[in-house]
Design an enzyme around this catalytic site. Structure first.
Site, PDB file in Angstrom:
ATOM      1  N   SER A   1      34.438  80.474  71.525  1.00  0.00           N
ATOM      2  CA  SER A   1      33.801  80.042  70.267  1.00  0.00           C
ATOM      3  C   SER A   1      33.149  78.683  70.508  1.00  0.00           C
ATOM      4  O   SER A   1      33.804  77.766  70.983  1.00  0.00           O
ATOM      5  CB  SER A   1      34.840  79.866  69.169  1.00  0.00           C
ATOM      6  OG  SER A   1      35.500  81.071  68.909  1.00  0.00           O
TER       7      SER A   1
ATOM      8  N   ARG B   1      42.464  73.579  66.589  1.00  0.00           N
ATOM      9  CA  ARG B   1      41.693  73.281  67.810  1.00  0.00           C
ATOM     10  C   ARG B   1      41.693  71.761  68.091  1.00  0.00           C
ATOM     11  O   ARG B   1      40.674  71.184  68.485  1.00  0.00           O
ATOM     12  CB  ARG B   1      40.241  73.762  67.692  1.00  0.00           C
ATOM     13  CG  ARG B   1      40.087  75.265  67.593  1.00  0.00           C
ATOM     14  CD  ARG B   1      40.548  75.961  68.863  1.00  0.00           C
ATOM     15  NE  ARG B   1      40.146  77.353  68.878  1.00  0.00           N
ATOM     16  CZ  ARG B   1      40.835  78.345  68.293  1.00  0.00           C
ATOM     17  NH1 ARG B   1      41.976  78.087  67.674  1.00  0.00           N
ATOM     18  NH2 ARG B   1      40.400  79.590  68.372  1.00  0.00           N
TER      19      ARG B   1
ATOM     20  N   GLU C   1      33.046  72.978  69.571  1.00  0.00           N
ATOM     21  CA  GLU C   1      34.412  72.993  70.102  1.00  0.00           C
ATOM     22  C   GLU C   1      34.480  72.458  71.535  1.00  0.00           C
ATOM     23  O   GLU C   1      35.372  71.667  71.846  1.00  0.00           O
ATOM     24  CB  GLU C   1      34.918  74.439  70.058  1.00  0.00           C
ATOM     25  CG  GLU C   1      36.315  74.560  69.499  1.00  0.00           C
ATOM     26  CD  GLU C   1      37.037  75.730  70.092  1.00  0.00           C
ATOM     27  OE1 GLU C   1      37.975  75.487  70.856  1.00  0.00           O
ATOM     28  OE2 GLU C   1      36.669  76.874  69.805  1.00  0.00           O
TER      29      GLU C   1
HETATM   30  N1  EPU Z   1      31.374  87.418  61.769  1.00  0.00           N
HETATM   31  C1  EPU Z   1      30.108  87.841  61.418  1.00  0.00           C
HETATM   32  N2  EPU Z   1      29.126  87.751  62.362  1.00  0.00           N
HETATM   33  C2  EPU Z   1      29.352  87.283  63.612  1.00  0.00           C
HETATM   34  C3  EPU Z   1      30.638  86.829  63.956  1.00  0.00           C
HETATM   35  C4  EPU Z   1      31.642  86.909  62.999  1.00  0.00           C
HETATM   36  O1  EPU Z   1      29.870  88.267  60.298  1.00  0.00           O
HETATM   37  O2  EPU Z   1      28.402  87.255  64.400  1.00  0.00           O
HETATM   38  C5  EPU Z   1      32.459  87.549  60.790  1.00  0.00           C
HETATM   39  C6  EPU Z   1      33.402  88.660  61.240  1.00  0.00           C
HETATM   40  O3  EPU Z   1      32.983  89.894  60.774  1.00  0.00           O
HETATM   41  C7  EPU Z   1      34.701  88.247  60.630  1.00  0.00           C
HETATM   42  C8  EPU Z   1      34.623  86.742  60.612  1.00  0.00           C
HETATM   43  O4  EPU Z   1      33.256  86.380  60.798  1.00  0.00           O
HETATM   44  O5  EPU Z   1      34.821  88.714  59.320  1.00  0.00           O
HETATM   45  C9  EPU Z   1      35.504  86.086  61.640  1.00  0.00           C
HETATM   46  O6  EPU Z   1      35.174  86.572  62.950  1.00  0.00           O
HETATM   47  P1  EPU Z   1      36.303  86.809  64.075  1.00  0.00           P
HETATM   48  O7  EPU Z   1      37.367  87.672  63.531  1.00  0.00           O
HETATM   49  O8  EPU Z   1      35.622  87.255  65.311  1.00  0.00           O
HETATM   50  O9  EPU Z   1      36.967  85.383  64.284  1.00  0.00           O
HETATM   51  P2  EPU Z   1      36.347  83.928  64.374  1.00  0.00           P
HETATM   52  O10 EPU Z   1      36.800  83.167  63.196  1.00  0.00           O
HETATM   53  O11 EPU Z   1      34.872  84.001  64.617  1.00  0.00           O
HETATM   54  C10 EPU Z   1      38.356  82.841  65.592  1.00  0.00           C
HETATM   55  C11 EPU Z   1      38.588  81.977  66.792  1.00  0.00           C
HETATM   56  C12 EPU Z   1      38.563  82.819  68.064  1.00  0.00           C
HETATM   57  C13 EPU Z   1      39.645  83.880  67.963  1.00  0.00           C
HETATM   58  C14 EPU Z   1      39.399  84.713  66.709  1.00  0.00           C
HETATM   59  C15 EPU Z   1      40.501  85.709  66.455  1.00  0.00           C
HETATM   60  C16 EPU Z   1      37.731  79.782  66.222  1.00  0.00           C
HETATM   61  C17 EPU Z   1      36.677  78.759  66.444  1.00  0.00           C
HETATM   62  N3  EPU Z   1      37.583  80.935  66.869  1.00  0.00           N
HETATM   63  O12 EPU Z   1      37.036  83.361  65.695  1.00  0.00           O
HETATM   64  O13 EPU Z   1      38.880  81.974  69.163  1.00  0.00           O
HETATM   65  O14 EPU Z   1      39.657  84.715  69.110  1.00  0.00           O
HETATM   66  O15 EPU Z   1      39.326  83.866  65.533  1.00  0.00           O
HETATM   67  O16 EPU Z   1      41.651  85.048  66.009  1.00  0.00           O
HETATM   68  O17 EPU Z   1      38.671  79.524  65.481  1.00  0.00           O
HETATM   69  C18 EPU Z   1      37.873  80.599  70.820  1.00  0.00           C
HETATM   70  O18 EPU Z   1      38.346  79.638  70.236  1.00  0.00           O
HETATM   71  O19 EPU Z   1      37.210  80.483  71.878  1.00  0.00           O
HETATM   72  C19 EPU Z   1      38.063  81.937  70.271  1.00  0.00           C
HETATM   73  C20 EPU Z   1      37.484  82.996  70.790  1.00  0.00           C
END
Ligand code: EPU
Length: 354
Positions: A250, A164, A350
């Protein structure tokens, strides 16, 4: 050249925050930028480049001259035995570009479907999702230096992509083009971006949500269009559509910690979601940390924490009594404090706060 005054920005930022641009010029071509920079009254005034507004928090009216990027056009620029190179104007909608490439038989961007925002903003934060980052498909970009009016082209190395992150997020140190201190924040306007889409296409699978789709559908070798559809379904199920519920994706980056720090946190919180990185460090799921602090579904004023994904802050006031930038930042600070107190980790926002 038309300088518009007091332009409402509520529909130009994905949170739906009410604010005005005191002055705004629409940029449809490189010639429009040249006209601004050659105008004696506008040449030296501070400028703010606005794309799709999907990664900003507006905390008041925007005083710098807003350059609203509306450079359009999508085309195949070259084709080698190895790749298709596709170019898009910075004002094109990101998701529409992804759809266009797939409809024309150029796979490679499918994992990045439905990310809000414009093509011009995509390299700034090196957008990424489901195992693919923009830098994996990036060829080069054209931009204009807003201080000198010079057009320039950057390859991937010159963009200094990180998680990012890119050269466009860092302040410049004068006269150091190409050296490590070089930054282009507030200095450049991206006009066109080119993507290299390899002909030897391989699906990027492995991400838990995609694997669930694969198992449920029994499609073991999905094509790019199939992955595109799965990604759209996954995102629609857990992320709010900014057209219906204002948000900026995010809100925090996933923090990286050392192995020792991670071991310490795991001892206290065995369920913490974490991923080992190639360099030995560990990435933690910020959404999980925020959720563990009890923030999911909570609100401060009209700023809320999305109930299906705690990493996303949302506008709970809709268009009639929309969230303010102040409320969003108050909520963000409260979340940072909770996560710091419980885990000793300072989450980094972000979006750009304007
Ligand atoms: N989780 C929780 N509770 C929550 C949210 C997440 O326990 O309320 C856990 C999920 O169960 C999962 C883990 O956290 O095990 C990761 O969650 P998720 O797969 O939704 O991905 P993320 O790391 O939260 C990142 C990117 C997203 C992208 C997704 C999928 C960043 C800051 N965000 O989110 O990007 O869509 O991975 O690759 O790296 C964005 O940047 O705007 C964005 C949406």
């Amino acid at each position: 050249m038309l300088v518009e005054k007091n332009v409402p920005l509520q529909s130009s930022n994905s949170f739906g925050i009410v604010a005005k641009a005191l002055s705004l010029i629409r940029i449809g071509s490189e010639a429009d930028i040249a006209a601004v920079l050659q105008d004696p009254a506008l040449h030296a005034v501070p400028k703010f480049v606005l794309g799709g507004g999907s990664n900003i928090v507006l905390t008041g009216d925007v005083k710098p001259l807003v350059l609203k990027v509306e450079i359009m056009g999508t085309r195949l620029v070259s084709e080698t035995t190895k790749a298709w190179v596709v170019e898009a104007g910075a004002g094109e909608n990101w998701h529409e570009l992804v759809t266009w490439t797939l409809q024309n038989g150029y796979p490679g961007l499918e994992n990045l479907a439905l990310i809000p925002g414009t093509v011009g903003a995509s390299p700034v934060q090196n957008i990424g999702a489901y195992g693919v980052e923009l830098q994996d498909r990036f060829d080069s970009l054209d931009a204009v230096d807003l201080t000198t009016g010079r057009n320039f082209t950057l390859n991937a190395a010159q963009c200094a992509f990180g998680y990012r992150d890119s050269v466009f997020k860092h302040a410049s140190t004068p006269a150091s083009f190409g050296s490590p201190g070089f930054g282009l924040a507030d200095k450049a306007l991206i006009t066109r971006v080119r993507f290299s889409l390899p002909k030897l296409w391989k699906p990027v699978l492995g991400y838990a949500d995609i694997e669930k789709k694969r198992v449920a559908s029994s499609i073991h070798e999905p094509d790019a269009l199939q992955i595109y559809e799965w990604i759209c379904e996954i995102r629609r199920a857990k992320l709010p559509d900014p057209k219906l519920i204002g948000n900026a994706g995010s809100f925090f980056k996933n923090p990286t910690v050392s192995l020792e720090q991670c071991a310490d946190i795991i001892q206290r919180e065995p369920k913490i979601v974490h991923y080992r990185l190639a360099d030995g460090s560990v990435k933690l799921a910020a959404g999980w940390l925020i959720d563990a602090c009890g923030w999911r579904g909570k609100s401060i004023g009209n700023a809320g924490v999305y109930d299906k994904q705690a990493l996303v802050l949302v506008n709970r006031g809709g268009t009639s009594s929309p969230v303010t930038g102040g409320e969003v930042m108050t909520l963000a600070k409260a979340i940072q404090t909770s996560v710091y107190e419980l885990f000793g980790i300072l989450l980094q926002p972000e979006p750009v706060v304007v």
